[in-house]
Scaffold this active site. Sequence first.
Site, PDB file in Angstrom:
ATOM      1  N   CYS A  46     -55.701 -19.748   3.287  1.00 43.49           N
ATOM      2  CA  CYS A  46     -56.885 -19.029   2.776  1.00 43.49           C
ATOM      3  C   CYS A  46     -57.056 -19.270   1.292  1.00 43.49           C
ATOM      4  O   CYS A  46     -58.180 -19.401   0.795  1.00 43.49           O
ATOM      5  CB  CYS A  46     -56.730 -17.520   3.008  1.00 43.49           C
ATOM      6  SG  CYS A  46     -56.666 -17.067   4.727  1.00 43.49           S
TER       7      CYS A  46
HETATM    8  C1  BEZ Z   1     -52.932 -18.830   5.749  1.00 45.76           C
HETATM    9  O1  BEZ Z   1     -54.050 -18.583   5.298  1.00 45.76           O
HETATM   10  O2  BEZ Z   1     -52.176 -19.600   5.198  1.00 45.76           O
HETATM   11  C2  BEZ Z   1     -52.488 -18.225   7.048  1.00 45.76           C
HETATM   12  C3  BEZ Z   1     -52.922 -16.956   7.381  1.00 45.76           C
HETATM   13  C4  BEZ Z   1     -52.457 -16.394   8.561  1.00 45.76           C
HETATM   14  C5  BEZ Z   1     -51.623 -17.131   9.385  1.00 45.76           C
HETATM   15  C6  BEZ Z   1     -51.244 -18.424   9.037  1.00 45.76           C
HETATM   16  C7  BEZ Z   1     -51.673 -18.969   7.846  1.00 45.76           C
END
Ligand code: BEZ
Length: 212
Positions: A46
């Site tokens: 994210c």
């Molecule tokens: C991420 O944004 O890195 C992420 C968020 C939830 C689960 C896996 C990755």
Amino acid sequence: MATLRLGDTAPDFTAVTSEGTLNFYEYLGDSWGILFSHPADFTPVCTTELGTAAKFKDEFDKRNVKMMALSVDGAASHMEWIKDINETQNTKVNFPIVADVERKVSDLYDMIHPNADDTLTVRSVFIVGPDKKIKLTLTYPASTGRNFYELLRVVDSLQLTANHKVATPANWKNGEKVVVSPSIPTEEAKGIFTKGVEEIKPYLRLTPDPTI
Ligand code: BEZ
């Protein structure tokens, strides 16, 4: 809550965001919009997506598209996370992030897919036209970051095909040849697309991008 489909009206909402309380429709005004969800604050994928979105803002602005992101954490958390995004992605987050603590917007847009995760949103994208109708939906799992070049490409296609009787072929990019809408007979198409119509099959006709 029913699944939102293409052509449905994008539900309006008022929500707390990283830029204060905003009403979605007022925020969009007459622009196109992209509403995209993120599983959670302070997560690696994210962080890269929001940094990338910030770097693409000029390109979305050129196309009259306003971005709004969402995650289910609170506004104070978003503000702290934005500092990290700005620092690590070498940018400045320049669009609001909805603080959907009560999951109201997530529920409205069906962004939580319980068989993937009970509480966190998946990576949904809704592209909304100036008429507030949903023009495109995409759903990615938490583990796969989205491709913002693809979002720009799709906007280019949506805006072109909204105004001209054409469609865009596989892997099309802005400026490349487009296909004539199947509903237009070739002889009529030759009158509309004065730069030329190439008939490969009666149902497969190419023409230069009519806007350039
Ligand atoms: C991420 O944004 O890195 C992420 C968020 C939830 C689960 C896996 C990755």
